[in-house]
Design a protein around this motif. Structure first.
Motif, PDB file in Angstrom:
ATOM      1  N   HIS A 151      12.327  43.797  -0.857  1.00  0.00           N
ATOM      2  CA  HIS A 151      11.111  44.470  -1.321  1.00  0.00           C
ATOM      3  C   HIS A 151      10.246  43.555  -2.193  1.00  0.00           C
ATOM      4  CE1 HIS A 151      12.142  48.199   0.533  1.00  0.00           C
ATOM      5  NE2 HIS A 151      13.262  48.341  -0.141  1.00  0.00           N
ATOM      6  N   LYS A 152      10.868  42.585  -2.853  1.00  0.00           N
ATOM      7  CA  LYS A 152      10.084  41.656  -3.671  1.00  0.00           C
ATOM      8  C   LYS A 152       9.416  40.591  -2.792  1.00  0.00           C
ATOM      9  CE  LYS A 152      10.647  42.713  -8.120  1.00  0.00           C
ATOM     10  NZ  LYS A 152       9.801  42.443  -9.284  1.00  0.00           N
ATOM     11  N   VAL A 153      10.094  40.148  -1.776  1.00  0.00           N
ATOM     12  CA  VAL A 153       9.448  39.220  -0.829  1.00  0.00           C
ATOM     13  C   VAL A 153       8.309  39.968  -0.136  1.00  0.00           C
ATOM     14  CG1 VAL A 153       9.748  37.959   1.350  1.00  0.00           C
ATOM     15  CG2 VAL A 153      11.418  37.691  -0.497  1.00  0.00           C
ATOM     16  N   ASP A 154       8.575  41.203   0.291  1.00  0.00           N
ATOM     17  CA  ASP A 154       7.526  42.122   0.744  1.00  0.00           C
ATOM     18  C   ASP A 154       6.600  41.482   1.778  1.00  0.00           C
ATOM     19  OD1 ASP A 154       6.083  44.445   0.931  1.00  0.00           O
ATOM     20  OD2 ASP A 154       4.926  44.127  -0.904  1.00  0.00           O
ATOM     21  N   ASP A 155       7.188  40.942   2.821  1.00  0.00           N
ATOM     22  CA  ASP A 155       6.392  40.290   3.865  1.00  0.00           C
ATOM     23  C   ASP A 155       7.045  40.596   5.204  1.00  0.00           C
ATOM     24  OD1 ASP A 155       5.053  38.654   5.616  1.00  0.00           O
ATOM     25  OD2 ASP A 155       5.055  36.908   4.287  1.00  0.00           O
ATOM     26  N   LEU A 156       6.380  41.414   6.003  1.00  0.00           N
ATOM     27  CA  LEU A 156       6.950  41.820   7.294  1.00  0.00           C
ATOM     28  C   LEU A 156       6.898  40.692   8.324  1.00  0.00           C
ATOM     29  CD1 LEU A 156       5.640  45.500   7.491  1.00  0.00           C
ATOM     30  CD2 LEU A 156       8.006  44.759   7.198  1.00  0.00           C
ATOM     31  N   ASP A 157       6.326  39.540   7.956  1.00  0.00           N
ATOM     32  CA  ASP A 157       6.378  38.374   8.842  1.00  0.00           C
ATOM     33  C   ASP A 157       7.681  37.599   8.666  1.00  0.00           C
ATOM     34  OD1 ASP A 157       3.954  38.930   9.962  1.00  0.00           O
ATOM     35  OD2 ASP A 157       2.836  37.571   8.644  1.00  0.00           O
ATOM     36  N   ILE A 158       8.465  37.998   7.669  1.00  0.00           N
ATOM     37  CA  ILE A 158       9.730  37.302   7.429  1.00  0.00           C
ATOM     38  C   ILE A 158      10.868  38.191   7.898  1.00  0.00           C
ATOM     39  CG2 ILE A 158      11.240  36.296   5.673  1.00  0.00           C
ATOM     40  CD1 ILE A 158       8.710  35.704   4.032  1.00  0.00           C
ATOM     41  N   LYS A 159      11.730  37.635   8.735  1.00  0.00           N
ATOM     42  CA  LYS A 159      12.847  38.413   9.274  1.00  0.00           C
ATOM     43  C   LYS A 159      14.057  38.299   8.355  1.00  0.00           C
ATOM     44  CE  LYS A 159      15.524  39.291  13.447  1.00  0.00           C
ATOM     45  NZ  LYS A 159      15.812  38.890  14.841  1.00  0.00           N
ATOM     46  N   PHE A 160      14.678  39.452   8.125  1.00  0.00           N
ATOM     47  CA  PHE A 160      15.919  39.507   7.340  1.00  0.00           C
ATOM     48  C   PHE A 160      17.027  40.067   8.223  1.00  0.00           C
ATOM     49  CE2 PHE A 160      12.559  39.955   4.182  1.00  0.00           C
ATOM     50  CZ  PHE A 160      12.983  39.116   3.168  1.00  0.00           C
ATOM     51  N   ILE A 161      18.167  39.462   8.183  1.00  0.00           N
ATOM     52  CA  ILE A 161      19.343  40.006   8.864  1.00  0.00           C
ATOM     53  C   ILE A 161      20.446  40.152   7.821  1.00  0.00           C
ATOM     54  CG2 ILE A 161      21.143  39.553  10.586  1.00  0.00           C
ATOM     55  CD1 ILE A 161      18.982  38.028  12.189  1.00  0.00           C
ATOM     56  N   THR A 162      20.952  41.370   7.688  1.00  0.00           N
ATOM     57  CA  THR A 162      22.059  41.575   6.764  1.00  0.00           C
ATOM     58  C   THR A 162      23.349  41.384   7.552  1.00  0.00           C
ATOM     59  OG1 THR A 162      22.143  43.945   7.226  1.00  0.00           O
ATOM     60  CG2 THR A 162      20.746  43.249   5.404  1.00  0.00           C
ATOM     61  N   GLN A 163      24.336  40.809   6.898  1.00  0.00           N
ATOM     62  CA  GLN A 163      25.651  40.645   7.515  1.00  0.00           C
ATOM     63  C   GLN A 163      25.596  39.862   8.823  1.00  0.00           C
ATOM     64  OE1 GLN A 163      27.841  44.336   7.486  1.00  0.00           O
ATOM     65  NE2 GLN A 163      27.054  44.877   5.486  1.00  0.00           N
ATOM     66  N   GLN A 164      25.215  38.624   8.707  1.00  0.00           N
ATOM     67  CA  GLN A 164      25.185  37.719   9.864  1.00  0.00           C
ATOM     68  C   GLN A 164      26.511  36.957   9.942  1.00  0.00           C
ATOM     69  OE1 GLN A 164      22.699  36.828  12.344  1.00  0.00           O
ATOM     70  NE2 GLN A 164      24.580  35.910  13.121  1.00  0.00           N
ATOM     71  N   TYR A 165      27.137  36.982  11.131  1.00  0.00           N
ATOM     72  CA  TYR A 165      28.336  36.180  11.320  1.00  0.00           C
ATOM     73  C   TYR A 165      27.933  34.733  11.567  1.00  0.00           C
ATOM     74  CZ  TYR A 165      31.146  40.326  11.455  1.00  0.00           C
ATOM     75  OH  TYR A 165      31.763  41.481  11.104  1.00  0.00           O
ATOM     76  N   VAL A 166      28.618  33.835  10.900  1.00  0.00           N
ATOM     77  CA  VAL A 166      28.373  32.417  11.124  1.00  0.00           C
ATOM     78  C   VAL A 166      29.707  31.730  11.395  1.00  0.00           C
ATOM     79  CG1 VAL A 166      26.284  32.301   9.706  1.00  0.00           C
ATOM     80  CG2 VAL A 166      28.502  31.862   8.659  1.00  0.00           C
ATOM     81  N   ALA A 167      29.627  30.701  12.263  1.00  0.00           N
ATOM     82  CA  ALA A 167      30.812  29.896  12.543  1.00  0.00           C
ATOM     83  C   ALA A 167      30.825  28.734  11.567  1.00  0.00           C
ATOM     84  CB  ALA A 167      30.770  29.394  13.973  1.00  0.00           C
ATOM     85  N   ARG A 168      31.972  28.545  10.933  1.00  0.00           N
ATOM     86  CA  ARG A 168      32.120  27.410  10.020  1.00  0.00           C
ATOM     87  C   ARG A 168      33.282  26.567  10.508  1.00  0.00           C
ATOM     88  NH1 ARG A 168      30.619  30.736   4.543  1.00  0.00           N
ATOM     89  NH2 ARG A 168      28.387  30.487   4.802  1.00  0.00           N
TER      90      ARG A 168
END
Lengths: 283, 283
Positions: free
Chosen positions: A28-45
């Motif tokens: 909500h502070k970034v408040d820019d719908l041009d920026i994509k947010f993904i919660t809980q992204q799996y990453v390979a390490r």
């Protein structure tokens, strides 16, 4: 589309209240719908899978909310169908959520300032690509960019669309591989990169190697290995995955050639990655 | 304290994703830890109970997120132990969450501007009381204000604290009523305002009437009614409730006198409210 995405993304954080507080504040502070947010992204390490709390694909930025207890290791079996991204060149920022709320706010606001600044830098350099859920998985958008890169979240919703990206004009496509017009030595491959009914498939955590053999019968396993040894094919891999909202996607993993040193009748076929990007020039 | 409150409040919205999105946006955009937010506040209305999505007690403001389906009526039995506030002089604002996210954002930002303006108005008038979880339920803070008002969320954590607010100096108090120093005709009462093992107790939705009788035996019921008819007592009611995080509290409901017209052996004792505030002058 953005409404569905944004509201569902938040809902996924519901079990951890500090994570929920900090992540909603970032968004909500970034408040820019041009920026994509993904919660809980799996990453390979290199040592296995991990789940990051918030991922901003355009900035290749992950944010971890540290609630003060050890994070569970992700069970590889539970995530094998999921969209697991390789995050080797990504940045990770951490928020210590074991402190008073005023200090959580300060940390979040610092990260928000950094996010906004990174976006400004990208915009100034002409590299910023606004989030657009309507086009991010569209053939025409990817074709207009001219090159596909494994590092840029290239994914399409169907294997027919992948074929069409490479120059076909299919309405549907049912097979697990396809030709590529103008490139007789390249084969499109749409594998499930995890063991399934007929195949043992596995991609290394760093994304550089795929191990494959038929588990139906010893005869089929040998035939498949011999066939691949007799060819000289590059495989362009679009792995079949589920995205973070459960939809099937085909994600570009790079171009692979047969690893003739490791491939043998005992252990099966090994593919090694030789490129992570591909120019769509001729298509 | 604020950390616990803020993060738990957000977590309570987890089932409805539009509510979660809009409420987190309000809270993070207002971004003022001096303003208290309560998610899912039960309120008594003339026709029954309702649950509001977000409540700002300092502004007597409720915000409803309308997700486009009919809201369930609250089951009175499930909420009877809870802290149910009377909201007759409160304001309700609505957000239509069945629209695109850009329109949700606009509505939220409008309400945020109104909240900030209301706070400024209160501050200019010298009426703004910053949220302080350490003192809001403290005896000394309430004594310093000089008057208790049912409309101002007056509540203490123990019945001993209520006694001490009225001039006692108790370490603990186990009984359901107590005297008030300097006021021989006033009795403190700490009822559960819902039917329990020994008593049928019920407060009307508008908070103006309490109906009470003993359900242990017909003899005890009659004796209790006769005793009250023989006295001339005002009851200062601090109802025993659970707050929104499950903690016991004693909430001021006003001063009540016996309703001699309605009280009878058949139906029991009726108390009618005669005041919603009390000057602590002599205590």
């Amino acid at each position: 589309m953005k409404t569905l995405h944004m509201t569902r993304q938040l809902q996924r954080c519901k079990n951890k209240r500090f994570e929920l507080y900090a992540i909603t504040r970032i968004i909500h502070k970034v408040d820019d719908l041009d920026i994509k947010f993904i919660t809980q992204q799996y990453v390979a390490r290199p040592d296995g899978f991990a789940l990051t709390d918030l991922y901003l694909p355009q900035l290749k930025l992950h944010i971890e909310i540290d609630e003060g207890f050890h994070k569970q290791q992700v069970d590889a079996d539970k995530v094998r169908e999921l969209d697991i991204i390789t995050a080797t060149d990504h940045q990770v920022k951490r928020i210590d959520a074991s402190v008073a709320i005023e200090q959580i706010n300060l940390q979040v606001d610092q990260i928000v300032a950094e996010i906004l600044q990174s976006v400004e830098v990208q915009k100034a350099a002409g590299n910023f690509q606004a989030w657009d859920p309507e086009t991010e998985h569209s053939v025409s958008y990817l074709q207009s960019r001219g090159v596909i890169r494994a590092s840029e979240n290239v994914a399409l919703r169907t294997s027919a669309e992948v074929c069409n990206l490479l120059g076909h004009n299919y309405k549907g496509w049912q097979r697990s591989s396809a030709s590529v017009p103008h490139y007789p030595n390249i084969r499109l491959w749409f594998p499930k990169l995890y063991p399934n009914e007929q195949w043992f498939n596995h991609i290394s955590y760093d994304g550089c190697e795929i191990h494959e053999y038929c588990i139906e019968s010893e005869t089929k396993k040998r035939q498949f290995i011999d066939k691949n040894l007799s060819e000289n094919i590059q495989q362009m891999v679009f792995a079949r995955v589920k995205d973070e909202l459960g939809q099937t996607m085909y994600r570009f993993k790079g171009l692979f050639i047969l690893d003739r040193d490791k491939t043998c009748h005992e252990s099966g076929v090994y593919w090694k990655r030789v490129a992570t990007e591909f120019e769509l020039g001729l298509t």
